[in-house]
Design an enzyme around this catalytic site. Sequence first.
Site, short mmCIF file in Angstrom:
data_model
loop_
_atom_site.label_atom_id
_atom_site.label_comp_id
_atom_site.label_asym_id
_atom_site.label_seq_id
_atom_site.Cartn_x
_atom_site.Cartn_y
_atom_site.Cartn_z
N LYS A 225 33.01 34.43 27.89
CA LYS A 225 33.04 35.18 26.63
C LYS A 225 34.33 34.94 25.86
O LYS A 225 34.30 34.70 24.66
CB LYS A 225 32.91 36.70 26.89
CG LYS A 225 31.66 37.10 27.63
CD LYS A 225 31.60 38.61 27.86
CE LYS A 225 32.71 39.18 28.73
NZ LYS A 225 32.71 38.69 30.13
N ARG B 247 29.93 47.83 26.87
CA ARG B 247 29.74 47.53 28.29
C ARG B 247 28.86 48.54 28.99
O ARG B 247 28.59 48.39 30.16
CB ARG B 247 31.10 47.51 28.98
CG ARG B 247 31.58 46.11 29.33
CD ARG B 247 32.95 46.29 29.94
NE ARG B 247 33.36 45.24 30.79
CZ ARG B 247 34.13 44.23 30.41
NH1 ARG B 247 34.46 44.10 29.16
NH2 ARG B 247 34.55 43.36 31.30
N ARG C 229 40.84 31.18 37.28
CA ARG C 229 41.29 31.43 35.90
C ARG C 229 42.80 31.64 35.84
O ARG C 229 43.37 32.32 36.68
CB ARG C 229 40.58 32.66 35.34
CG ARG C 229 41.14 33.12 34.00
CD ARG C 229 40.19 33.97 33.22
NE ARG C 229 39.86 35.24 33.84
CZ ARG C 229 38.97 36.09 33.37
NH1 ARG C 229 38.31 35.81 32.25
NH2 ARG C 229 38.73 37.23 33.98
N ARG D 71 45.37 36.94 36.56
CA ARG D 71 45.16 38.37 36.39
C ARG D 71 44.99 39.03 37.75
O ARG D 71 44.33 38.50 38.62
CB ARG D 71 43.91 38.62 35.55
CG ARG D 71 44.15 38.48 34.06
CD ARG D 71 42.88 38.45 33.26
NE ARG D 71 41.90 39.48 33.59
CZ ARG D 71 40.73 39.65 32.96
NH1 ARG D 71 40.43 38.85 31.94
NH2 ARG D 71 39.89 40.58 33.33
N ARG E 59 33.80 44.26 39.98
CA ARG E 59 33.48 44.02 38.57
C ARG E 59 32.06 43.51 38.40
O ARG E 59 31.37 43.87 37.44
CB ARG E 59 34.49 43.05 37.96
CG ARG E 59 35.86 43.71 37.76
CD ARG E 59 36.97 42.69 37.64
NE ARG E 59 36.84 41.88 36.45
CZ ARG E 59 37.32 40.64 36.34
NH1 ARG E 59 37.93 40.08 37.37
NH2 ARG E 59 37.18 39.98 35.23
P1 ADP Z 1 35.15 35.92 30.35
O1 ADP Z 1 35.91 36.24 29.09
O2 ADP Z 1 33.66 36.03 30.15
O3 ADP Z 1 35.61 36.70 31.54
P2 ADP Z 1 36.56 33.32 30.27
O4 ADP Z 1 36.26 32.75 28.94
O5 ADP Z 1 37.89 33.88 30.50
O6 ADP Z 1 35.39 34.39 30.67
O7 ADP Z 1 36.25 32.18 31.37
C1 ADP Z 1 36.42 32.43 32.77
C2 ADP Z 1 37.00 31.18 33.44
O8 ADP Z 1 36.03 30.12 33.38
C3 ADP Z 1 38.25 30.63 32.76
O9 ADP Z 1 39.10 30.11 33.75
C4 ADP Z 1 37.72 29.52 31.85
O10 ADP Z 1 38.69 28.49 31.64
C5 ADP Z 1 36.54 28.99 32.65
N1 ADP Z 1 35.43 28.51 31.82
C6 ADP Z 1 35.05 28.97 30.58
N2 ADP Z 1 33.97 28.29 30.13
C7 ADP Z 1 33.65 27.39 31.11
C8 ADP Z 1 32.63 26.38 31.26
N3 ADP Z 1 31.72 26.20 30.30
N4 ADP Z 1 32.63 25.65 32.39
C9 ADP Z 1 33.55 25.86 33.36
N5 ADP Z 1 34.53 26.78 33.30
C10 ADP Z 1 34.59 27.54 32.18
P1 ADP Z 2 36.14 40.11 31.97
O1 ADP Z 2 35.34 39.85 30.75
O2 ADP Z 2 36.84 38.92 32.48
O3 ADP Z 2 35.37 40.86 33.00
P2 ADP Z 2 37.82 41.97 30.46
O4 ADP Z 2 39.13 41.42 30.11
O5 ADP Z 2 36.78 42.08 29.42
O6 ADP Z 2 37.30 41.16 31.71
O7 ADP Z 2 37.99 43.43 31.09
C1 ADP Z 2 38.97 43.72 32.06
C2 ADP Z 2 38.92 45.21 32.42
O8 ADP Z 2 39.22 45.99 31.26
C3 ADP Z 2 37.56 45.72 32.88
O9 ADP Z 2 37.34 45.52 34.26
C4 ADP Z 2 37.65 47.21 32.52
O10 ADP Z 2 38.44 47.92 33.46
C5 ADP Z 2 38.42 47.16 31.20
N1 ADP Z 2 37.51 47.07 30.04
C6 ADP Z 2 37.39 46.04 29.18
N2 ADP Z 2 36.47 46.30 28.24
C7 ADP Z 2 35.99 47.54 28.51
C8 ADP Z 2 35.00 48.38 27.92
N3 ADP Z 2 34.30 48.00 26.84
N4 ADP Z 2 34.78 49.59 28.50
C9 ADP Z 2 35.47 50.00 29.57
N5 ADP Z 2 36.40 49.26 30.18
C10 ADP Z 2 36.67 48.04 29.66
#
Ligand code: ADP
Ligand code: ADP
Length: 213
Positions: A13, A88, A127, A160, A171
Amino acid sequence: MNIVLIGPPGAGKGTQSKLLSERFSIPQISTGDILRANVREKTPMGLRAKDYMERGILVPDELVVEMVVDRLSQDDCARGFILDGFPRNVKQAEALEETLDKSGKKIDAVIGFEVERRELVRRLSGRRVCRKCGATYHIIFNPPINIDVCDRCGDELYQRDDDKEETIEARLKVYEEETLPVVEYYKKRGLYKGVNGIGSVDEINEAIVKAIG
Ligand code: ADP
Ligand code: ADP
Ligand code: ZN
């Protein structure tokens, strides 16, 4: 253009939001990024959110909803926005609909990332994020030129805390129990478009742009 990106942790995302934000010149609103900045700066909100984030569970709705409503009211959102990581749960989705209704706005598309569990764990555990500019890397799939150094700004990369294995499991469970119902919520409203989240970053970006139409 008002877009919501929804998907499990590690689905891509953040990576895709940044590309869409540049392409359409509209802001990326990542609730995770905003919350982490508050934790770092030890604001009252950050102090309340920290423990939930460390455990990999959702921060209370009232905190997050207020934060998003406030962000959406800023001028740079007038032409559109990309919500990354919000809503979420169904409560948040309802609150979003209500606040957009009030200003005569609506969601144009909800893009859902479909990625299987094993791949999510691989992505999350590799990541790395830049401390300064927020750029995201992966030690194998998208490595920086120099280890632990950001290509874009030269600052340090870190892992992280919630990308460690125990928290990843929590998660993923929260996603299945609380966020999957949001997918149903938007399917019912005809807004949901699922995208295959496996493939290169560019391929997935093209698929999203097509889905937005
Ligand atoms: P999210 O915001 O949904 O948690 P991220 O965009 O941070 O996801 O991506 C999670 C991890 O996967 C990061 O280390 C990113 O560099 C990697 N990643 C993102 N897109 C791809 C892809 N298409 N193929 C492989 N790895 C990816
Ligand atoms: P990822 O997409 O990689 O799972 P985020 O960076 O979006 O992680 O979220 C990290 C943490 O921040 C979540 O595990 C939660 O604790 C909090 N968080 C983020 N967005 C929300 C939301 N919309 N509602 C509640 N908690 C949130
Ligand atoms: Zn950087």
